[in-house]
Structure formats: C-alpha cells, structure tokens
Design an enzyme around this catalytic site. Structure first.
Site, mmCIF file in Angstrom:
data_model
loop_
_atom_site.group_PDB
_atom_site.id
_atom_site.type_symbol
_atom_site.label_atom_id
_atom_site.label_comp_id
_atom_site.label_asym_id
_atom_site.label_seq_id
_atom_site.Cartn_x
_atom_site.Cartn_y
_atom_site.Cartn_z
ATOM 1 N N GLN A 60 3.792 -2.120 -13.948
ATOM 2 C CA GLN A 60 4.888 -1.320 -14.163
ATOM 3 C C GLN A 60 5.014 -0.071 -15.054
ATOM 4 O O GLN A 60 6.077 0.867 -15.133
ATOM 5 C CB GLN A 60 5.880 -2.313 -15.075
ATOM 6 C CG GLN A 60 5.554 -2.621 -16.364
ATOM 7 C CD GLN A 60 6.717 -3.597 -16.894
ATOM 8 O OE1 GLN A 60 6.358 -4.829 -16.698
ATOM 9 N NE2 GLN A 60 7.554 -3.189 -17.645
ATOM 10 N N CYS A 66 10.246 -4.746 -15.476
ATOM 11 C CA CYS A 66 9.481 -6.020 -15.404
ATOM 12 C C CYS A 66 10.205 -6.831 -14.366
ATOM 13 O O CYS A 66 9.800 -7.692 -13.666
ATOM 14 C CB CYS A 66 9.106 -6.918 -16.634
ATOM 15 S SG CYS A 66 10.520 -7.029 -17.701
ATOM 16 N N HIS A 223 11.146 -10.325 -21.444
ATOM 17 C CA HIS A 223 9.846 -9.815 -20.520
ATOM 18 C C HIS A 223 10.124 -10.813 -19.277
ATOM 19 O O HIS A 223 10.051 -12.201 -19.486
ATOM 20 C CB HIS A 223 8.626 -10.023 -20.890
ATOM 21 C CG HIS A 223 7.605 -9.288 -19.996
ATOM 22 N ND1 HIS A 223 7.980 -8.241 -19.388
ATOM 23 C CD2 HIS A 223 6.305 -9.624 -19.701
ATOM 24 C CE1 HIS A 223 6.783 -7.961 -18.755
ATOM 25 N NE2 HIS A 223 5.792 -8.944 -18.946
ATOM 26 N N ASN A 241 1.409 -11.362 -14.352
ATOM 27 C CA ASN A 241 2.287 -10.402 -15.194
ATOM 28 C C ASN A 241 2.311 -9.129 -14.505
ATOM 29 O O ASN A 241 1.736 -8.902 -13.322
ATOM 30 C CB ASN A 241 1.500 -10.135 -16.583
ATOM 31 C CG ASN A 241 2.210 -9.376 -17.448
ATOM 32 O OD1 ASN A 241 3.447 -9.094 -17.479
ATOM 33 N ND2 ASN A 241 1.689 -9.258 -18.705
#
Length: 273
Positions: A60, A66, A223, A241
């Site tokens: 990102q 995110c 997040h 992630n």
C-alpha cells in the site's frame, strides 16, 4: 502505513435505503447469509494458501489504504473459491485505486481513500457500483480524482456482503464481540476475511518468524488485513499484510489466538458474489 477507521456515531444512518449512505449493512450477523454452521467440525489447522486461493501480497505504500487491500484481497479469494480456480494460474488482480479514488466519495464521507476507510465503505461501494482490474486502474498510492465513467470494461461487483463487528455500522445493527470459534468457522466456510487489528507493534517489528504475542497491545484497531488461516500447533492466526512481500514472512505474519490480541476479534467481513 495503516488506515482502518471504525465507524463513529456520526457515521450511523438509518437503513431506509433512500440514499448512498444507507446501503444494506450487516454488522450483527442476524441475516442467515452471515451466520456460520456451528455443527461442523473444524480442522486443527487451516490455511487457504494450501488450496491456492490467496492472491499475491501487495504494498500500500505511504497511503492509508489498507482497507482497500483487505477488501479486494477477500474479493479476489472469493472469486477463486467460487470458480474453483487457483491463484497461481489465474491473473485475478483487482484495483485498489478505484476504491481509494471513489469509495468514500460515493458513500458521502469526507476525505480521500488514503486517509483511511473500513470494510463497509469498501464492500458497499463494490455492491452498488463496481471495481475493476489492476490493469485498468493501476495503484498509485495517492488520492486521485474519481473517474468511474472512464471504466468501460472489466467491471466486477458483488451481490451482497457481511460485516460482523463490535461496532455498529447502522442504528438498526447489533454490535457483537466475536469469538475465536466464530472467526475460525467463518474463515473455513466463507473464505479469507477482512479483519481489523492494532498494527502499532508491527511498525517496529519485522515478523519473519514466530508469533506476535504482546499482552499490552491496544485493542483499538487502526489497520485492515486479510485473515487466511490459523495454526493449531502454535495457537495462532495466519494473516496477510499489505506492506509488500519483503515485510514479515513474505508479506504474512502470525498473531496469537485466544486473547483478542491487538483487537483481532473486533471485526470480520466478507463479500458475497
């Protein structure tokens, strides 16, 4: 960068369906589509990567987007699962940039996508409007002008979505604290899940191995990540992630299960194709 922003009381709207802010929202799990089958046994360990249903890790960058990566990652996996396809042999790569540019604007929120968002904004946008492929609207890691009319091909949408959360996304929804069992069943039965965590420990640790277990970690989420599995051998969650493949264990990390570590039990969300 992080970027998951839970709803505030100012964000709540009545579910009357009369404007862009009141699309169907399921945060209580009251709808049958959002329930899980509690009668089926669970495997000791489970990982959607073993079935080649998880797309590649992305980055990102310096944009707080995110929430777009977690939602598009869930949608990419849902497409692979529904069509019985493998990620390694199918180039399914959806555009996060279209969500960054248009998702919050179309929902009536202030600020750009790089200033954060959440699962409801993402999935309601794709349900009412559409997303497209990465090749049509490549990721730029910055807010740009929303130009949906220029996307004339490769439009993809969803029929509905589920959000189960400790936060209410509408006045009529019911907040719930998710158990590990509910999350595991949703993961196995529905596919990889959008989840929210507190990522503060991740920003000073590169988790190439081991399990993140910090009892002092705040449960205030900031997040969005993609839950792809769990490991019974070390009682952990397996999480994808959006900080690139060189972070952590090739872009993934493990987080302790059983104690709502870093708020991991706050929210799950997934698309319905």
């Amino acid at each position: 960068m992080t970027g998951h922003v839970p709803p505030s009381e100012e964000d709540l709207e009545e579910d009357d369906g009369e404007n862009g802010l009141t699309r169907r929202r399921r945060s209580s799990g009251s709808d049958s589509q959002c329930q899980v089958d509690s009668g089926r046994s669970l495997p000791r360990s489970f990982d959607w990567r073993d079935q080649d249903k998880v797309t590649s890790v992305k980055n990102q960058g310096s944009c707080g987007s995110c929430w777009t990566f977690a939602s598009m990652g869930a949608m990419e996996s849902a497409i692979l699962i529904k069509n019985n396809q493998k990620a390694s042999s199918n180039n399914i790569d959806l555009s996060e940039q279209l969500l960054v540019n248009c998702g919050k604007q179309q929902a009536g929120y202030r600020g750009g996508g790089c200033q954060g968002g959440n699962s409801q904004i993402a999935f309601s946008f794709v349900q009412k409007d559409f997303t497209t492929s990465e090749s049509v609207r490549p990721y730029q890691a910055k807010d740009e002008t929303c130009e949906m009319n220029s996307v004339r091909s490769d439009r993809r949408s969803i029929s509905d979505y589920c959000v189960r959360s400790k936060f209410r996304y509408s006045y009529s929804s019911r907040a719930e604290q998710l158990s590990d069992d509910t999350m595991m069943r949703a993961l196995v039965q529905k596919g990889p899940l959008y989840i929210a965590i507190n990522a503060n420990p991740l920003q000073y640790r590169n988790l190439r191995s081991g399990v993140l277990n910090e009892p002092g970690c705040s449960t205030q989420t900031n997040h969005a990540v993609l839950l792809v599995g769990y490991d019974g051998s070390d009682n952990s969650w397996i999480i994808k992630n959006s900080w690139g493949p060189y972070w952590g264990d090739r872009g993934y990390f493990k987080m302790a299960r059983g104690s709502n570590m870093c708020g991991v039990n706050t929210e799950i969300a997934w698309p319905i194709l």
